[in-house]
Structures are given as C-alpha cells and as structure tokens.
Scaffold this motif. Structure first.
Motif, short mmCIF file in Angstrom:
data_model
loop_
_atom_site.label_atom_id
_atom_site.label_comp_id
_atom_site.label_asym_id
_atom_site.label_seq_id
_atom_site.Cartn_x
_atom_site.Cartn_y
_atom_site.Cartn_z
N UNK A 176 8.08 -4.52 -3.64
CA UNK A 176 8.24 -5.74 -2.84
C UNK A 176 7.05 -5.88 -1.91
N UNK A 177 6.39 -7.04 -1.89
CA UNK A 177 5.21 -7.21 -1.03
C UNK A 177 5.57 -7.03 0.44
N UNK A 178 4.72 -6.31 1.15
CA UNK A 178 4.90 -6.05 2.57
C UNK A 178 3.80 -6.77 3.36
N UNK A 179 4.09 -7.12 4.63
CA UNK A 179 3.08 -7.82 5.43
C UNK A 179 1.94 -6.90 5.83
N UNK A 180 0.86 -7.52 6.25
CA UNK A 180 -0.31 -6.77 6.71
C UNK A 180 -0.09 -6.28 8.13
N UNK A 181 -0.83 -5.28 8.56
CA UNK A 181 -0.73 -4.85 9.97
C UNK A 181 -1.14 -6.00 10.88
N UNK A 182 -0.62 -6.01 12.11
CA UNK A 182 -1.04 -7.04 13.06
C UNK A 182 -2.55 -7.03 13.26
N UNK A 183 -3.05 -8.21 13.51
CA UNK A 183 -4.50 -8.34 13.64
C UNK A 183 -5.05 -7.50 14.78
N UNK A 184 -4.27 -7.34 15.84
CA UNK A 184 -4.76 -6.56 16.97
C UNK A 184 -4.88 -5.08 16.71
N UNK A 185 -4.25 -4.56 15.62
CA UNK A 185 -4.33 -3.13 15.31
C UNK A 185 -5.44 -2.80 14.33
N UNK A 186 -6.17 -3.81 13.91
CA UNK A 186 -7.22 -3.59 12.92
C UNK A 186 -8.59 -3.58 13.58
N UNK A 187 -9.44 -2.72 13.10
CA UNK A 187 -10.83 -2.65 13.56
C UNK A 187 -11.66 -1.98 12.49
N UNK B 168 -1.66 1.74 -1.65
CA UNK B 168 -0.98 0.46 -1.86
C UNK B 168 0.44 0.66 -2.38
N UNK B 169 0.65 1.65 -3.23
CA UNK B 169 2.01 1.94 -3.71
C UNK B 169 2.91 2.37 -2.55
N UNK B 170 2.35 3.15 -1.65
CA UNK B 170 3.16 3.64 -0.53
C UNK B 170 3.46 2.54 0.48
N UNK B 171 2.56 1.55 0.61
CA UNK B 171 2.71 0.52 1.64
C UNK B 171 3.25 -0.80 1.09
N UNK B 172 3.35 -0.97 -0.21
CA UNK B 172 3.80 -2.24 -0.75
C UNK B 172 2.74 -3.33 -0.66
N UNK B 173 1.49 -2.98 -0.78
CA UNK B 173 0.39 -3.93 -0.69
C UNK B 173 -0.13 -4.24 -2.09
#
Length: 736
Positions: free
Chosen positions: A436-447, A552-557
C-alpha cells in the motif's frame, strides 16, 4: 650525531655514481621513503630509477612504473620493483644491474624521432628489438614476410578475391598490413569475418580498427546518435577512447592520462590526487598530461588515428564561427521522445556549431571531466591548434551557461508545464510499488545529506520556483530530471540526496545516496534513481538498486530508475534474440569471465547492442563491469534475494532540517490501519532559532561568511538564497 640532510636533487640528472649508491641502499634494506631522503629526491623518482634496474620481462604487470594498469591506490610507485631487486641482490650478490640498466637505456631523441617517422636504422645491439617493424619501416626477415603473407591470405579467403602476383607485393607493402600482422591471428580472423558478414567489404583500415576496438569501425560522423545519446554510440566512443589511451608509449604518461580523464572504473582524478600516487608535483602531472595529449594528436597509432578522424568530423573545429558571432548554445534535438512524444520521430536534427558540438561530445565521451578541460582535450585531438582549442573550450563552457539560462527563461511558458505533466504521467506508470503506498516524510524533515557542489564542472545548482530555493544536481541528466519535477503539477515537493543507504559491494560496506525523493500531490512517495539506461545493469548500480528496493519495500514507497526519458523496465521487458543469449551463456560457462573482445567473438555475426546485453545481465543475474570491460556469470535474476528482512534502521540515515520559508502542503490523513511507518524515529527535529540582525553579524566566521550548520539552525537552505538576511530580520521584527 646524524649529519645535515642532503640537498634536494629533484629534477637533476642521475649519475652512475648516484645509481650505485641507490643499489647500496637497496642492499642495506632501506624503503622508498628512506632512499628518497638519502638522495634528496621524491619517492616517484626513486621508483622510476629502480624500474630501470629490473629486466623488462620481470616488471610487475600492474605496476605504474612498468606502464601497466592502475595500482591499488595505496602502494607507492616502485615498491614492487624495490622488493624484486632486494630479493635478487640477496640471492645473487653479483647481479649485473649495470648491464640491465644499459640495455634499458633510452636511445637518443633524434633516433627516436627518426624511428617514429619510419626511416630509422635497425636497433643497436644494446637495445631491445621490437616485435615487428614500426609503421612505415620496410619489412625484413623471412618470419616477418610470412606474417605479412598470412594477412594477405586471410583477406583473400574472407573476400574470395585472389590477388595477382603484382598486386600481392603492393598489398603487403602497405603500412596498415604491418599493423595487422602484429595482431593475434584468431582475433584478426574473427574481426575480418564480422566486417565481411556485416558490410560485405573488408577495408584494411576498418579491419585494423575492428581488431583494436570491436564495433568501432561502424562509428560515423553523423551527429544524430550523439544528439540523441544513443547507448551503442556512447559505449563504442568510450571504448575507442580507452584503446587510444592504451597506445600512449610511456607507461607513466598513459596512467596519468587515464586517471585524469576518468578512463578507469571511476571518476576523473584531480592533479593533486594523481601527483600523490606518483610522488610528483601537480605541475609535473599537468606537464606530462599536456605532453601525452600532444603526442596523441600527432601519432600514427591506428586507434588514436581513427579517434582523431572521428572527432574532427563530429566536432567540426575547423568550421568558421556563426555569422552572428554567438556560440549558439541551443540544445540539439532529434529523435522520438519515448515518454510523451513531444519530439516526433523523423524530426530534423539540429546542426550545432563547433562549441555546442564540443560540449555534447564532452558530456558523452568524458562525462566525469570538467567541461572546459574535456572540450580542450577533444578539440586538440580533433586537430585544433592550441589557441583555437582554448577558445573553443571557453565557448563550450559559455554554451553550457546559455543552455541553463534558456531553461530558466522557459519557466514562463505554459507549454513547458504541459509537457512536464505528460512526461511525469508516463514516468509514473513505470514506477514499481511495494504494498500500500505510504506518504512521504514531511518536508521539514528532509535535507540534503551530501554536498554535491565541487570544482568538477559537472555539479551545480538550479533555482526551483516550486521549492523557492537552489536545488543541487550532480550531472546534466539529473539536472533535466530536476527540471521535470519542478514543472510537473503532480509533484508537491522533492528533495535531492535525501537518504544515506548502506549496501555491500566487492566485499566491503559502502554508502549510497539516492538521487531524489518525490512527494506527489495525491500523498504518495517515490524514490528516483537517475542513471543512463545502459549503466543500470552494471554491477555497482545493480547493488545500489537492490539496497534502495529493500528500503522502498520496508516503507511502502515507489521506485523508478530513469534517465529522464526511459526507465529500467525498458531493459527488464526488452526482447532479446535467444541465439545471442545462448551464445553468451555458453561462452560464460566455458570461460567464466569475458572481455569486450571475447563478448564480440561469442556473438559472432549476431547483432549485439548494448541494451540487449544490459537486458540479459538483468535477466540472467550476470555481473557486468565496463572499466575494464568484464562480464561474468551469476545466479539467475528470477530468484531474487530475500527482502523480507530489510536492512537495519541504522543503514538508512537522515538528518532533520528546519522547515523552509514556504509552508509545506498538508499531508492527507492516513486511512485506518495504514498509518505510515516513521522514517527516522531516532532523530527528533531541532527547534528553529530566529536570530536578531546583531546576532547574525556576530556569527560571521573568520572568512566573513557563515557555516552550513549555523544557517541550518536558522532555517536557511544551503546554498543560502538571495535576500535571506532580510527575511530573517523581518521574521525577528514580527516576533518581538
């Protein structure tokens, strides 16, 4: 008490007395550093002198001093020769090192020049005799005449056209026949059969080139394959460049050129890095590189000569400049667009001027070399004089800047957004989803976890209006994908170099940084790997892809590997001739490992394209390396490695970053029972600090700027955008 250190003798000629003292030091058991200190020279100079005291037949094949392949990167130049000489002196104290040195002494420069021109006398008794006559030198001796007759007989058997007696003498007198005579007979015969079966003709120059670089004889000066980045043309051009570099006579110069131009299995190395390997200065490395390239521009060696002819026709460095005086940096198009059809099949290919052609050739032939340096080398090999080559290289760098500027101006064109929407829709259909597709991390947590900025001339940054900041990229291919994500309306936000993933390759643990993490407007997350299609099947890229797939398998991406137009699925679904697969499978079972020549020989008359080979590598689980070219068998790809136990969380490293100026779009609420897995549970976001103007000025470093960590604490992206201090001052004033 030790005496004063010896005066430096770097750059001075060696005397017989000093050479004798060097041998005495070897007998005493001194290492390279101690010998260099005693003689006041560099370790590279000591290693080169020791190599002259070892018989040529005993030189270590992979030693840089012997002109072999690249060293391991840690051993000093000459260490193998030092160990050999020390062992020989211990076993035979009367070892005649003076006779060996005299036998390996270089002939006078005038004699070398006359031999290169083909009118030199035979070698003196103190010099080693060549394997065959040099180019232009008349054949002599019954054995050499028999080898020339073998070439003629092979030509007659292949073509079915016997020559008359008077034509036979004319045939064997050609210089190219002498070059063919020194090629191994099986290799020469296989090349002749391939040319005759494929083209129904057997020209001598094409025959020789096919022996040195299989497939290179099919290269033409047609610009369309270069503009379209045809995988077969790109691979053959790089193999021809490697064959031309292998013809540099001096071993150290050959190794320097290969390292500086990235012709080994790795990126191009800097002057300082190459100088450290050979124990010489940066300036000396530059001098040897310039001298070697100048020699390649004038040598009569067959692969280099063919390379020069091809580059001259492709680059057109002798053409007059454009009438308007501009380098005309508009991108050369042509060929179908496999994703959105915006470039129709049969569209006319642009005819760019010399600077734009040099830029495209630099990206194709020397992708890891800075644009200006790569364009200069190509222009010199194409026949341009020094001043003309330097001017063309500068204009090529200007073309690159103009192309970037033209892309920025297209922001206002609605057609660009529409094309990007179609391209992303086609690319999204090729994405592999896991569960099942999962959402991306919040933009503020990415760098970005890796700084891609450097002096390589390939990386750079591009202002993205969607993110409101500069986006770093590592290559022209990645830059085009970044533009696609910036213009596609289906993309909410994205982050370059967002993760650090551990993977195993060649027996050691490595770290890989995926290129892009994309959050779509419908709440899904996709990881994008940006690679040329034919490189997706190489061994190191397959290992990286498997590590990203496990994440990706572990995160649903979702996951997709693309070059901006085509994807990895093109290779996975590509039909391949079963006869070719069977032939390569049989050759691998028989030999275990195949070189480029052996792959071509195994294919025989069957058409062999790089995409076909890449498809077979993915399908059969073979191991494919390109520098040097090696193909090995492996486990079938139909039995994948178990992915139920993904890599530990410590292998997926990320650093939380403060929220950017623009607010991130809200993530859609998860459906019951499908709550997203936290990406980085071990890292908590750091509070954002809004400094006052006085605190900003007080935080300057001694160099007058600010550190990257300090800017991150204030919520400022890296590199800092224009006007960031004014925005911080406004936020501070509003919060008082």
């Amino acid at each position: 008490m030790e005496g004063p250190p010896p005066a430096s003798r770097q750059g001075r000629a060696w005397s017989d007395e000093e050479t004798g003292r060097l041998v005495d030091g070897v007998r005493e058991g001194l290492d390279l550093s101690e010998l260099a200190g005693r003689h006041g020279r560099t370790t590279g100079a000591i290693g080169a002198r020791l190599a002259r005291l070892v018989p040529e037949a005993e030189l270590v094949e992979d030693s840089p001093a012997s002109g072999g392949g690249p060293a391991s990167g840690v051993a000093l130049v000459g260490s193998a020769e030092l160990e050999w000489l020390r062992a020989r002196l211990a076993a035979d104290p009367d070892y005649p090192w003076r006779s060996v040195f005299d036998a390996r002494r270089r002939p006078p420069r005038g004699l070398r020049r006359r031999r290169a021109a083909g009118d030199a006398p035979a070698a003196t008794p103190g010099e080693p005799a060549p394997a065959g006559p040099t180019r232009g030198e008349p054949a002599a001796g019954p054995q050499w005449s028999a080898r020339l007759d073998d070439v003629r007989a092979e030509w007659e058997r292949t073509t079915g056209h016997p020559l008359r007696a008077e034509r036979r003498a004319e045939f064997v007198a050609r210089p190219v026949v002498a070059d063919l005579a020194v090629v191994a007979a099986p290799l020469r015969q296989a090349a002749a059969r391939r040319l005759w079966e494929g083209e129904a003709r057997l020209l001598l120059d094409d025959w020789l080139l096919e022996c040195l670089c299989p497939g290179a004889s099919r290269l033409t000066t047609d610009w369309a394959p270069i503009a379209e980045r045809d995988p077969d043309t790109v691979l053959l051009l790089r193999e021809l460049a490697a064959a031309a570099a292998a013809e540099i006579p001096a071993g150290r110069s050959r190794e320097i050129v290969c390292r500086r131009l990235g012709l080994h299995d790795g990126p191009a190395e800097s002057l300082a890095a190459v100088g450290e390997v050979f124990g010489i200065s940066r300036e000396r490395v530059r001098q040897l590189q310039v001298k070697a390239v100048r020699g390649m521009a004038s040598t009569a060696a067959p692969a280099t000569r063919s390379m020069r002819t091809l580059l001259a026709g492709l680059s057109r460095v002798d053409d007059p400049p454009c009438p308007d005086g501009s380098p005309d940096g508009s991108p050369a198009g042509g060929g179908p667009d496999p994703l959105d059809g915006s470039r129709p099949a049969g569209a006319p290919v642009a005819d760019p001027p010399a600077p734009a052609r040099l830029l495209d050739l630099a990206e194709v032939l020397l992708p890891s070399v800075p644009v200006r340096q790569a364009a200069l080398v190509i222009a010199q090999l194409a026949g341009a004089r020094k001043l003309r080559a330097e001017n063309l290289a500068a204009e090529a760098a200007t073309v690159r800047a103009l192309r970037h500027d033209a892309a920025r101006r297209e922001l206002s064109r609605q057609g660009r957004i529409e094309r990007a929407a179609r391209r992303w829709a086609a690319l999204e259909a090729e994405v592999s989803w896991f569960g099942a597709p999962q959402p991306a991390p919040p933009r503020g947590e990415l760098a970005a976890l890796r700084d891609t900025a450097g002096e390589d001339g390939r990386s750079g940054s591009w202002h993205c209006p969607k993110l409101g900041r500069e986006v770093a990229y590592e290559s022209e291919t990645e830059w085009r994908v970044v533009q696609l994500l910036s213009f596609a309306p289906q993309i909410a936000y994205y982050q370059e170099q967002p993760l650090a993933i551990g993977y195993d390759f060649d027996g050691r643990r490595r770290t890989y940084y995926p290129d892009l993490l994309v959050a779509t407007t419908d709440g899904r997350c996709v990881l994008i790997e940006v690679k040329p299609v034919y490189e997706m099947a190489t061994a190191v890229n397959v290992a990286k892809y498997r590590a990203v797939e496990a994440l990706c398998r572990a995160r649903g991406w979702g996951l997709v590997a693309t070059d901006g137009w085509r994807t990895r699925r093109l290779l996975e679904d590509r039909p391949v001739d079963g006869r070719l697969e069977a032939a390569l499978d049989e050759a691998l079972a028989r030999g275990g490992e195949l070189t480029w020549h052996q792959v071509r020989a195994a294919a025989g008359a069957l058409p062999l394209k790089s995409l076909d080979l890449a498809a077979l590598v993915l399908r059969r689980g073979w191991v494919w390396r390109t520098h040097p070219y090696r193909l090995r068998g492996g486990a079938p790809a139909s039995v994948p490695a178990p992915l139920s136990d993904p890599a530990p969380a410590s292998d997926f490293i990320a650093v939380s970053a403060p929220a950017p100026d623009a607010p991130a779009p809200p993530s859609p609420p998860p459906s019951p029972g499908t709550e997203p897995i936290p990406l980085f549970p071990e890292v908590s976001p750091r509070p954002r600090v809004v400094p006052s103007p006085a605190e900003v000025e007080a935080a300057r470093t001694a160099a007058g700027g600010w550190t990257r960590a300090q800017l991150a604490a204030w919520g400022v992206a890296w590199p800092a955008p224009k006007g960031w201090k004014q925005r911080l001052a406004q936020e501070w004033a509003a919060g008082r």
